[in-house]
Scaffold this active site. Sequence first.
Site, mmCIF file in Angstrom:
data_model
loop_
_atom_site.group_PDB
_atom_site.id
_atom_site.type_symbol
_atom_site.label_atom_id
_atom_site.label_comp_id
_atom_site.label_asym_id
_atom_site.label_seq_id
_atom_site.Cartn_x
_atom_site.Cartn_y
_atom_site.Cartn_z
ATOM 1 N N GLU A 131 -4.651 0.617 61.401
ATOM 2 C CA GLU A 131 -3.875 -0.414 62.122
ATOM 3 C C GLU A 131 -3.081 0.151 63.292
ATOM 4 O OE1 GLU A 131 -1.669 -2.553 59.092
ATOM 5 O OE2 GLU A 131 -3.486 -2.987 57.952
ATOM 6 N N ASN A 172 -9.474 2.237 60.822
ATOM 7 C CA ASN A 172 -9.540 1.021 60.013
ATOM 8 C C ASN A 172 -8.515 0.011 60.531
ATOM 9 O OD1 ASN A 172 -10.513 -0.264 57.491
ATOM 10 N ND2 ASN A 172 -8.418 0.011 56.744
ATOM 11 N N HIS A 208 -9.651 -9.336 56.110
ATOM 12 C CA HIS A 208 -8.755 -10.233 55.370
ATOM 13 C C HIS A 208 -8.829 -11.597 56.055
ATOM 14 C CE1 HIS A 208 -7.096 -7.163 52.805
ATOM 15 N NE2 HIS A 208 -6.819 -6.405 53.845
ATOM 16 N N GLU A 236 -11.842 -4.173 53.232
ATOM 17 C CA GLU A 236 -10.785 -4.833 52.434
ATOM 18 C C GLU A 236 -11.032 -6.334 52.322
ATOM 19 O OE1 GLU A 236 -6.869 -3.807 53.925
ATOM 20 O OE2 GLU A 236 -7.441 -1.732 54.325
ATOM 21 N N ASP A 238 -11.317 -10.103 51.677
ATOM 22 C CA ASP A 238 -10.915 -11.239 50.851
ATOM 23 C C ASP A 238 -10.794 -12.458 51.761
ATOM 24 O OD1 ASP A 238 -8.378 -10.690 52.024
ATOM 25 O OD2 ASP A 238 -7.563 -9.847 50.176
HETATM 26 O O1 G3I Z 1 5.933 0.102 43.680
HETATM 27 C C1 G3I Z 1 6.924 -0.915 43.859
HETATM 28 C C2 G3I Z 1 7.583 -1.250 42.562
HETATM 29 O O2 G3I Z 1 8.277 -0.123 42.100
HETATM 30 C C3 G3I Z 1 8.543 -2.421 42.770
HETATM 31 O O3 G3I Z 1 9.097 -2.810 41.564
HETATM 32 C C4 G3I Z 1 7.794 -3.597 43.392
HETATM 33 C C5 G3I Z 1 8.728 -4.746 43.709
HETATM 34 O O4 G3I Z 1 8.289 -5.492 44.821
HETATM 35 O O5 G3I Z 1 7.192 -3.189 44.589
HETATM 36 C C6 G3I Z 1 6.246 -2.153 44.420
HETATM 37 O O6 G3I Z 1 5.687 -1.817 45.651
HETATM 38 C C7 G3I Z 1 4.763 -2.737 46.166
HETATM 39 C C8 G3I Z 1 3.435 -2.054 46.331
HETATM 40 O O7 G3I Z 1 2.499 -2.913 46.962
HETATM 41 C C9 G3I Z 1 2.841 -1.631 44.982
HETATM 42 O O8 G3I Z 1 2.574 -2.756 44.200
HETATM 43 C C10 G3I Z 1 5.271 -3.212 47.509
HETATM 44 O O9 G3I Z 1 6.443 -3.987 47.350
HETATM 45 C C11 G3I Z 1 4.204 -4.033 48.209
HETATM 46 O O10 G3I Z 1 4.640 -4.308 49.539
HETATM 47 C C12 G3I Z 1 2.914 -3.258 48.267
HETATM 48 O O11 G3I Z 1 1.941 -4.095 48.891
HETATM 49 C C13 G3I Z 1 0.776 -3.434 49.335
HETATM 50 C C14 G3I Z 1 0.661 -3.601 50.845
HETATM 51 O O12 G3I Z 1 -0.544 -3.029 51.281
HETATM 52 C C15 G3I Z 1 1.817 -2.944 51.581
HETATM 53 O O13 G3I Z 1 1.723 -3.207 52.938
HETATM 54 C C16 G3I Z 1 -0.398 -4.091 48.664
HETATM 55 O O14 G3I Z 1 -0.364 -3.820 47.261
HETATM 56 C C17 G3I Z 1 -1.703 -3.549 49.247
HETATM 57 O O15 G3I Z 1 -2.786 -4.293 48.728
HETATM 58 C C18 G3I Z 1 -1.658 -3.720 50.764
HETATM 59 O O16 G3I Z 1 -2.851 -3.212 51.311
HETATM 60 C C19 G3I Z 1 -2.980 -3.327 52.732
HETATM 61 C C20 G3I Z 1 -3.783 -2.138 53.198
HETATM 62 O O17 G3I Z 1 -3.190 -0.931 52.773
HETATM 63 C C21 G3I Z 1 -3.974 -2.140 54.701
HETATM 64 N N1 G3I Z 1 -4.530 -3.391 55.138
HETATM 65 C C22 G3I Z 1 -3.813 -4.598 54.713
HETATM 66 C C23 G3I Z 1 -3.685 -4.598 53.183
HETATM 67 C C24 G3I Z 1 -3.030 -5.875 52.691
HETATM 68 O O18 G3I Z 1 -1.709 -5.967 53.138
#
Ligand code: G3I
Length: 316
Positions: A131, A172, A208, A236, A238
């Site tokens: 990105e 990516n 996405h 990725e 969906d």
């Molecule tokens: O690990 C913490 C946890 O300790 C806490 O309790 C919880 C409360 O919100 O948050 C947890 O962290 C989260 C993390 O995922 C793990 O679950 C974050 O808040 C959350 O923001 C994070 O989201 C991820 C996101 O990237 C971050 O930008 C998504 O799972 C993940 O699927 C997403 O993936 C991205 C790709 O890397 C890049 N392309 C877009 C894609 C979708 O956004």
Amino acid sequence: QELHTLAKAKGKVYFGSATDNPELTDAPYVAILSDNNMFGQTTATNSMKWDATEPNRGQFTFTNGDVIANLAKKNGQLLRGHNCVWHQQLPAWVTNGHFSKTDLLSIVQNHCGTLVGHYKGQVYAWDVVNEIFNDDGTIRQDVFSQTTGMDFIATAFRAARAADPNAKLYANDFNIEGPGAKSTAYQNLIRSLKSQGVPIDGIGMQAHFIVGELPPNIQQNMEAFAALGVDIAITELDVRMTLPSTPALLAQQQRDYETVIKACVNVPRCVGVTIWDFTDKFSWVPGTFAGQGAACPWDQNLVQKPAFQGIVAGFS
Ligand code: G3I
């Protein structure tokens, strides 16, 4: 039908699903994820990112990433590495470090080299930069570009190549599935890197999507990248919708999945497709877009949806 088997029959390297560590306590989920005829590849959605792997400078932790890598190995599945350099999930010590250009380039080199080196021999392809462009094709303003200009890009790719010469190295991004300013920016980047001898092997189209709103000419855009001598992967995929889902939305979603798969099937250099988890139970969408979801080919109860048949049709 089994999706990886269908993908292989069309000459693709894999069909895969991303996953995340907390989901691995769900035994019925893991059973489907581990079926290597269904999924021949996996990606860690979070546990190989910078905040997870180098939370403090020079202090590397690969525990959660290793869990995903070892599961892939046990299942006989390919692994995509995600990712080396991204402006999100970046620890504060990087974002707020006020480093000089020289220091930040050395931090990027050390992070990418150590991360990719740790997984040497285990990763089919790495998302080396993630990105880095805005939708209008300008470079994203983040700590990397503000401190180093474009130089962090070559540094990251070179470090990754040196650390694992056999891994394919990708840029990516989202909103590069169809033609437009952002796709053009990546095509120009690929030309520029190649002309400087910087190793880049592929372009990752995140994909996405929103139901009924796929960009036109996905196949044509893949062909434009292929003409530059790089592989293409859908990394990725969906297709989200405004909830509640209806039969009409699910039918459109089925057609949308089919469209994406068909584009990849029709382009020889499109190597494979990864869905950003296979079940609505663990999709990232509802946590980010309030009121939206149902983006995956399996529902909350791990039951296949019409979208699954769309993927099957795309591979037929
Ligand atoms: O690990 C913490 C946890 O300790 C806490 O309790 C919880 C409360 O919100 O948050 C947890 O962290 C989260 C993390 O995922 C793990 O679950 C974050 O808040 C959350 O923001 C994070 O989201 C991820 C996101 O990237 C971050 O930008 C998504 O799972 C993940 O699927 C997403 O993936 C991205 C790709 O890397 C890049 N392309 C877009 C894609 C979708 O956004």
